[in-house]
Design a protein around this motif. Structure first.
Motif, PDB file in Angstrom:
ATOM      1  N   THR A  79       0.718  -1.597   0.403  1.00  0.00           N
ATOM      2  CA  THR A  79       0.248  -0.213  -0.498  1.00  0.00           C
ATOM      3  C   THR A  79       0.831   1.464  -0.270  1.00  0.00           C
ATOM      4  O   THR A  79       0.569   2.122  -0.706  1.00  0.00           O
ATOM      5  CB  THR A  79      -0.715  -0.501   1.623  1.00  0.00           C
ATOM      6  OG1 THR A  79      -2.000  -1.271   0.726  1.00  0.00           O
ATOM      7  CG2 THR A  79      -1.645   1.202   1.256  1.00  0.00           C
ATOM      8  N   GLN A  80       1.704   1.315   1.265  1.00  0.00           N
ATOM      9  CA  GLN A  80       2.959   2.492   0.564  1.00  0.00           C
ATOM     10  C   GLN A  80       3.537   2.389  -0.132  1.00  0.00           C
ATOM     11  O   GLN A  80       4.026   3.565  -1.129  1.00  0.00           O
ATOM     12  CB  GLN A  80       3.354   2.365   2.350  1.00  0.00           C
ATOM     13  CG  GLN A  80       2.974   2.755   3.701  1.00  0.00           C
ATOM     14  CD  GLN A  80       2.371   3.579   3.338  1.00  0.00           C
ATOM     15  OE1 GLN A  80       2.154   4.976   3.136  1.00  0.00           O
ATOM     16  NE2 GLN A  80       0.860   3.858   4.005  1.00  0.00           N
ATOM     17  N   CYS A  81       4.045   1.676  -0.777  1.00  0.00           N
ATOM     18  CA  CYS A  81       4.807   1.246  -2.181  1.00  0.00           C
ATOM     19  C   CYS A  81       4.337   2.337  -3.026  1.00  0.00           C
ATOM     20  O   CYS A  81       4.779   3.065  -3.960  1.00  0.00           O
ATOM     21  CB  CYS A  81       5.131   0.328  -2.710  1.00  0.00           C
ATOM     22  SG  CYS A  81       6.548  -1.103  -1.534  1.00  0.00           S
ATOM     23  N   LYS A  82       3.367   2.117  -3.438  1.00  0.00           N
ATOM     24  CA  LYS A  82       2.510   2.066  -4.422  1.00  0.00           C
ATOM     25  C   LYS A  82       2.365   4.369  -4.459  1.00  0.00           C
ATOM     26  O   LYS A  82       2.934   4.988  -5.350  1.00  0.00           O
ATOM     27  CB  LYS A  82       1.128   2.225  -4.182  1.00  0.00           C
ATOM     28  CG  LYS A  82       0.765   0.891  -4.824  1.00  0.00           C
ATOM     29  CD  LYS A  82      -0.970   0.050  -5.747  1.00  0.00           C
ATOM     30  CE  LYS A  82      -0.494  -1.339  -5.385  1.00  0.00           C
ATOM     31  NZ  LYS A  82      -0.582  -2.296  -5.141  1.00  0.00           N
ATOM     32  N   LYS A  83       2.037   4.627  -3.545  1.00  0.00           N
ATOM     33  CA  LYS A  83       1.819   5.969  -2.958  1.00  0.00           C
ATOM     34  C   LYS A  83       3.655   6.799  -3.084  1.00  0.00           C
ATOM     35  O   LYS A  83       3.646   7.759  -3.654  1.00  0.00           O
ATOM     36  CB  LYS A  83       1.614   5.929  -1.273  1.00  0.00           C
ATOM     37  CG  LYS A  83       0.280   5.647  -1.418  1.00  0.00           C
ATOM     38  CD  LYS A  83      -0.867   5.761   0.495  1.00  0.00           C
ATOM     39  CE  LYS A  83      -1.849   5.394   0.459  1.00  0.00           C
ATOM     40  NZ  LYS A  83      -2.733   6.539   0.185  1.00  0.00           N
ATOM     41  N   THR A 126      20.753   3.619   8.295  1.00  0.00           N
ATOM     42  CA  THR A 126      19.581   4.839   9.261  1.00  0.00           C
ATOM     43  C   THR A 126      18.500   3.546   8.873  1.00  0.00           C
ATOM     44  O   THR A 126      17.745   4.192   7.657  1.00  0.00           O
ATOM     45  CB  THR A 126      19.807   6.560   8.905  1.00  0.00           C
ATOM     46  OG1 THR A 126      21.119   7.312   9.245  1.00  0.00           O
ATOM     47  CG2 THR A 126      18.892   6.829  10.343  1.00  0.00           C
ATOM     48  N   VAL A 127      18.182   3.305   9.639  1.00  0.00           N
ATOM     49  CA  VAL A 127      16.554   2.825  10.067  1.00  0.00           C
ATOM     50  C   VAL A 127      15.383   3.636  10.268  1.00  0.00           C
ATOM     51  O   VAL A 127      16.052   4.448  11.601  1.00  0.00           O
ATOM     52  CB  VAL A 127      16.936   1.653  10.969  1.00  0.00           C
ATOM     53  CG1 VAL A 127      15.094   0.443   9.965  1.00  0.00           C
ATOM     54  CG2 VAL A 127      17.387   0.336  10.281  1.00  0.00           C
ATOM     55  N   SER A 128      14.592   4.145   9.569  1.00  0.00           N
ATOM     56  CA  SER A 128      13.124   4.915   9.897  1.00  0.00           C
ATOM     57  C   SER A 128      12.332   4.289  10.586  1.00  0.00           C
ATOM     58  O   SER A 128      11.884   3.766   9.001  1.00  0.00           O
ATOM     59  CB  SER A 128      13.198   6.533   8.487  1.00  0.00           C
ATOM     60  OG  SER A 128      14.338   7.070   8.879  1.00  0.00           O
ATOM     61  N   ASP A 129      12.329   4.300  11.303  1.00  0.00           N
ATOM     62  CA  ASP A 129      10.934   3.397  12.339  1.00  0.00           C
ATOM     63  C   ASP A 129       9.841   3.782  11.980  1.00  0.00           C
ATOM     64  O   ASP A 129       9.811   5.289  12.680  1.00  0.00           O
ATOM     65  CB  ASP A 129      10.953   3.348  13.616  1.00  0.00           C
ATOM     66  CG  ASP A 129      12.401   1.800  13.699  1.00  0.00           C
ATOM     67  OD1 ASP A 129      12.464   1.457  12.920  1.00  0.00           O
ATOM     68  OD2 ASP A 129      12.688   2.138  14.751  1.00  0.00           O
ATOM     69  N   ILE A 130       8.371   3.364  11.408  1.00  0.00           N
ATOM     70  CA  ILE A 130       7.506   4.156  11.270  1.00  0.00           C
ATOM     71  C   ILE A 130       6.384   3.635  12.244  1.00  0.00           C
ATOM     72  O   ILE A 130       5.431   2.280  12.038  1.00  0.00           O
ATOM     73  CB  ILE A 130       7.190   4.364   9.421  1.00  0.00           C
ATOM     74  CG1 ILE A 130       8.184   5.396   8.626  1.00  0.00           C
ATOM     75  CG2 ILE A 130       5.499   5.345   9.603  1.00  0.00           C
ATOM     76  CD1 ILE A 130       7.720   6.880   9.375  1.00  0.00           C
ATOM     77  N   ASP A 131       5.094   4.418  12.910  1.00  0.00           N
ATOM     78  CA  ASP A 131       4.355   3.644  13.547  1.00  0.00           C
ATOM     79  C   ASP A 131       3.069   3.331  12.815  1.00  0.00           C
ATOM     80  O   ASP A 131       2.873   4.600  12.043  1.00  0.00           O
ATOM     81  CB  ASP A 131       3.668   4.755  14.855  1.00  0.00           C
ATOM     82  CG  ASP A 131       2.688   4.214  15.059  1.00  0.00           C
ATOM     83  OD1 ASP A 131       2.052   3.276  14.648  1.00  0.00           O
ATOM     84  OD2 ASP A 131       2.134   4.663  16.191  1.00  0.00           O
ATOM     85  N   ALA A 132       2.984   2.611  12.273  1.00  0.00           N
ATOM     86  CA  ALA A 132       1.701   2.383  10.992  1.00  0.00           C
ATOM     87  C   ALA A 132       0.355   1.583  11.526  1.00  0.00           C
ATOM     88  O   ALA A 132      -0.213   0.243  10.049  1.00  0.00           O
ATOM     89  CB  ALA A 132       3.133   1.077  10.066  1.00  0.00           C
ATOM     90  N   ASP A 169      -3.854   6.956   4.779  1.00  0.00           N
ATOM     91  CA  ASP A 169      -2.995   8.156   5.004  1.00  0.00           C
ATOM     92  C   ASP A 169      -2.043   8.936   6.041  1.00  0.00           C
ATOM     93  O   ASP A 169      -1.199   9.349   5.358  1.00  0.00           O
ATOM     94  CB  ASP A 169      -4.044   8.999   4.558  1.00  0.00           C
ATOM     95  CG  ASP A 169      -5.160   9.170   3.332  1.00  0.00           C
ATOM     96  OD1 ASP A 169      -4.460   8.085   2.778  1.00  0.00           O
ATOM     97  OD2 ASP A 169      -6.185   8.852   3.349  1.00  0.00           O
ATOM     98  N   ALA A 170      -2.644   8.677   6.769  1.00  0.00           N
ATOM     99  CA  ALA A 170      -1.688   8.567   7.982  1.00  0.00           C
ATOM    100  C   ALA A 170      -0.745   8.160   8.319  1.00  0.00           C
ATOM    101  O   ALA A 170       0.619   8.911   8.383  1.00  0.00           O
ATOM    102  CB  ALA A 170      -2.377   8.649   9.463  1.00  0.00           C
ATOM    103  N   VAL A 171      -0.201   6.805   7.765  1.00  0.00           N
ATOM    104  CA  VAL A 171       1.050   6.932   7.679  1.00  0.00           C
ATOM    105  C   VAL A 171       2.028   6.998   6.596  1.00  0.00           C
ATOM    106  O   VAL A 171       3.132   6.736   6.394  1.00  0.00           O
ATOM    107  CB  VAL A 171       0.708   4.736   7.529  1.00  0.00           C
ATOM    108  CG1 VAL A 171       1.760   3.728   7.111  1.00  0.00           C
ATOM    109  CG2 VAL A 171       0.517   3.939   8.853  1.00  0.00           C
ATOM    110  N   ASN A 172       1.295   6.843   5.012  1.00  0.00           N
ATOM    111  CA  ASN A 172       1.569   7.392   3.830  1.00  0.00           C
ATOM    112  C   ASN A 172       2.267   9.151   4.437  1.00  0.00           C
ATOM    113  O   ASN A 172       3.586   9.524   4.225  1.00  0.00           O
ATOM    114  CB  ASN A 172       0.698   7.895   3.165  1.00  0.00           C
ATOM    115  CG  ASN A 172       1.340   8.601   1.695  1.00  0.00           C
ATOM    116  OD1 ASN A 172       0.976   9.453   1.270  1.00  0.00           O
ATOM    117  ND2 ASN A 172       2.348   7.832   1.764  1.00  0.00           N
TER     118      ASN A 172
END
Ligand code: AP5
Length: 220
Positions: free
Chosen positions: A15-19, A190-196, A201-204
């Motif tokens: 889902t995020q890759c498409k964005k 560097t790893v970016s941790d994202i609360d998914a 939309d919020a994750v994006n």
């Protein structure tokens, strides 16, 4: 940019890759999608992968690494997002070796973090279009007409490995074999941790905000 997108099965990588690719014009290389294409085409590689995928096990590294390095090599301008690969520390090492031999490296590692309970709900509710590959969810991302693809009206289907029983195995394998890949990248990148856990939309917004900050830092 060369991006690795990490996360448990169903974390929202596709889902995020498409964005991301819509925003940055990168190639999207999903190891799962390539394997499913190989299976649909009835190739030897697809036949080898079949039983592993259906049970939720990882396909052996010797099958995956060659397949993905080959796909990366075919990209002319070099910018890509890797989705579902690497999935073992050995795959990550082999990827680094192949990129280094071509004078390249991974620029950004994104780690989507989602609770296991939410993962099970996301995966068992996923439906996809067998024609165009669009992905929906029976609650979170509903199509306009129930059970039909918005793009082409084709009946949506459930992936055979999206049952609760197989999901449990996929999650177990993720924690045992794939979670250590995050540690591997922490040592070298560097790893970016994202609360998914939030909505897509919020994750994006978090993902694109992080990528924008990275781009700005590279141009300074
Ligand atoms: P693969 O196809 O890569 O599956 P996966 O990693 O298990 O990931 P998924 O495609 O299930 O999920 P996703 O994170 O892309 O989530 P999505 O965006 O669709 O691999 C399948 C199999 O192939 C493996 O089990 C293995 O056998 C083999 N394989 C592949 N690569 C391999 C490798 N490198 N090595 C060895 N074997 C390999 O989202 C999921 C659902 O949630 C959707 O319905 C979506 O609409 C919904 N959703 C997404 N984001 C959100 C959100 N923020 N909130 C609510 N719902 C959301």
């Amino acid at each position: 940019m060369r991006i690795v997108l990490l996360g448990a099965p169903g974390a929202g990588k596709g889902t995020q890759c498409k964005k991301i690719i819509a925003e940055y014009g990168l190639e999207h290389l999903s190891s799962g999608d390539i394997l499913r294409q190989q299976r649909a085409a009835g190739t030897e590689l697809g036949k080898k992968a079949q039983s592993y995928m259906d049970s939720g096990a990882l396909v052996p590294d010797d099958v995956i690494v060659g397949m993905m390095v080959d796909a990366i090599t075919k990209i002319s301008d070099g910018g890509f997002v890797l989705d579902g690969f690497p999935r073992t520390v050995n795959q990550a090492r082999e990827l680094d070796k192949a990129l280094k031999a071509a004078g390249n490296k991974i620029d950004v590692v994104i780690n989507l973090e989602v609770d296991d309970d939410a993962i099970a709900r996301r995966i068992t509710g996923r439906r996809s279009c067998p024609k165009c590959g669009a992905v929906y969810h029976v609650e979170n991302m509903k199509p306009l007409v129930e059970g039909k693809c918005d793009n082409d009206g084709v009946d949506l289907v459930q992936r055979p490995d999206d049952t609760l029983e197989v999901v449990k195995n996929r999650l177990k394998n993720y924690h045992e074999q794939t979670a250590p890949v995050v540690g591997y990248y922490r040592e070298n990148n560097t790893v970016s941790d994202i609360d998914a856990n939030g909505n897509p939309d919020a994750v994006n917004e978090s993902v694109l905000g992080m990528l924008k900050a990275f781009s700005v830092s590279q141009n300074e």
